[in-house]
Motif scaffolding. Structure first.
Motif, PDB file in Angstrom:
ATOM      1  N   VAL A  21     -20.926  -5.768 -46.607  1.00  0.00           N
ATOM      2  CA  VAL A  21     -21.585  -5.363 -45.329  1.00  0.00           C
ATOM      3  C   VAL A  21     -22.347  -3.686 -45.587  1.00  0.00           C
ATOM      4  O   VAL A  21     -22.790  -3.491 -44.903  1.00  0.00           O
ATOM      5  CB  VAL A  21     -20.364  -5.246 -44.488  1.00  0.00           C
ATOM      6  CG1 VAL A  21     -20.090  -6.568 -43.938  1.00  0.00           C
ATOM      7  CG2 VAL A  21     -19.197  -4.279 -44.703  1.00  0.00           C
ATOM      8  N   HIS A  22     -21.796  -3.379 -46.627  1.00  0.00           N
ATOM      9  CA  HIS A  22     -22.500  -2.073 -46.942  1.00  0.00           C
ATOM     10  C   HIS A  22     -23.623  -1.849 -47.757  1.00  0.00           C
ATOM     11  O   HIS A  22     -24.250  -1.099 -48.270  1.00  0.00           O
ATOM     12  CB  HIS A  22     -21.299  -1.101 -47.551  1.00  0.00           C
ATOM     13  CG  HIS A  22     -20.143  -1.105 -46.505  1.00  0.00           C
ATOM     14  ND1 HIS A  22     -20.577  -0.356 -45.324  1.00  0.00           N
ATOM     15  CD2 HIS A  22     -18.981  -1.278 -46.592  1.00  0.00           C
ATOM     16  CE1 HIS A  22     -19.102  -0.365 -44.737  1.00  0.00           C
ATOM     17  NE2 HIS A  22     -18.553  -0.688 -45.452  1.00  0.00           N
ATOM     18  N   TYR A  23     -24.032  -3.204 -48.385  1.00  0.00           N
ATOM     19  CA  TYR A  23     -25.127  -3.320 -49.358  1.00  0.00           C
ATOM     20  C   TYR A  23     -26.634  -3.208 -48.770  1.00  0.00           C
ATOM     21  O   TYR A  23     -26.739  -3.759 -47.686  1.00  0.00           O
ATOM     22  CB  TYR A  23     -24.938  -4.682 -50.129  1.00  0.00           C
ATOM     23  CG  TYR A  23     -26.046  -4.536 -51.220  1.00  0.00           C
ATOM     24  CD1 TYR A  23     -25.869  -3.985 -52.455  1.00  0.00           C
ATOM     25  CD2 TYR A  23     -27.360  -5.206 -50.842  1.00  0.00           C
ATOM     26  CE1 TYR A  23     -26.710  -4.127 -53.352  1.00  0.00           C
ATOM     27  CE2 TYR A  23     -28.257  -5.179 -52.085  1.00  0.00           C
ATOM     28  CZ  TYR A  23     -28.015  -4.463 -53.163  1.00  0.00           C
ATOM     29  OH  TYR A  23     -28.954  -4.590 -54.030  1.00  0.00           O
ATOM     30  N   LYS A  24     -27.170  -2.242 -49.229  1.00  0.00           N
ATOM     31  CA  LYS A  24     -28.790  -2.334 -49.077  1.00  0.00           C
ATOM     32  C   LYS A  24     -29.705  -2.155 -50.238  1.00  0.00           C
ATOM     33  O   LYS A  24     -29.044  -1.807 -51.421  1.00  0.00           O
ATOM     34  CB  LYS A  24     -28.992  -0.951 -47.929  1.00  0.00           C
ATOM     35  CG  LYS A  24     -28.840   0.354 -48.704  1.00  0.00           C
ATOM     36  CD  LYS A  24     -29.284   1.233 -47.532  1.00  0.00           C
ATOM     37  CE  LYS A  24     -28.804   2.547 -47.907  1.00  0.00           C
ATOM     38  NZ  LYS A  24     -29.231   3.638 -47.085  1.00  0.00           N
ATOM     39  N   LEU A  98     -29.118  -2.387 -43.792  1.00  0.00           N
ATOM     40  CA  LEU A  98     -28.061  -3.229 -44.820  1.00  0.00           C
ATOM     41  C   LEU A  98     -28.513  -4.592 -44.634  1.00  0.00           C
ATOM     42  O   LEU A  98     -29.093  -5.157 -43.723  1.00  0.00           O
ATOM     43  CB  LEU A  98     -26.896  -3.012 -43.937  1.00  0.00           C
ATOM     44  CG  LEU A  98     -26.160  -1.588 -43.945  1.00  0.00           C
ATOM     45  CD1 LEU A  98     -24.993  -1.579 -43.128  1.00  0.00           C
ATOM     46  CD2 LEU A  98     -25.925  -1.214 -45.241  1.00  0.00           C
TER      47      LEU A  98
END
Length: 124
Positions: A21-24, A98
């Motif tokens: 959920v925090h990946y960009k 994200l």
């Protein structure tokens, strides 16, 4: 290879849910404005569009590096609606969204594009 819209749609959704959920998309992988890169020189996918294409069996030579997602997907045989949604998802990714949100944006834009296509067809 025949492009499969539904496989691409499902793959984008899966990537959005599974990368965390925090990946960009890292800033260091972004090109100049409107310059898109889908694969590293090693053949490993970079962006969410490249990752989806990789999972579908496409290779770096199938994607035109530097071209926008809608151009690449149109070249591969995607529907106009999927290509439009991919362009918007790519734009969100490149703006720092994200990937879980990018997948949601793709789904929303796909719905809008399909709805617009139905409306155009109904009034034609």
């Amino acid at each position: 290879m025949t492009f499969d819209d539904e496989q691409f749609i499902n793959t984008i959704s899966t990537i959005g849910r599974t990368v965390g959920v925090h990946y960009k998309y890292p800033d260091k992988w972004r090109g100049e404005e409107w310059e898109c890169f889908y694969f590293r020189s090693t053949g490993w996918p970079l962006c969410i569009i490249g990752r989806a294409l990789h999972r579908m069996g496409y290779k770096p030579d199938d994607a035109r590096e530097g071209a926008s997602a809608d151009e690449v997907l149109t070249k591969l045989g995607a529907s106009d609606e999927v290509a439009i949604a991919a362009f918007e998802a790519q734009r969100a990714q490149d703006s720092g969204a994200l990937w879980v949100d990018v997948a949601d944006i793709f789904a929303e834009e796909l719905w809008v594009a399909r709805d617009n296509a139905k409306r155009r067809k109904a009034t034609a």
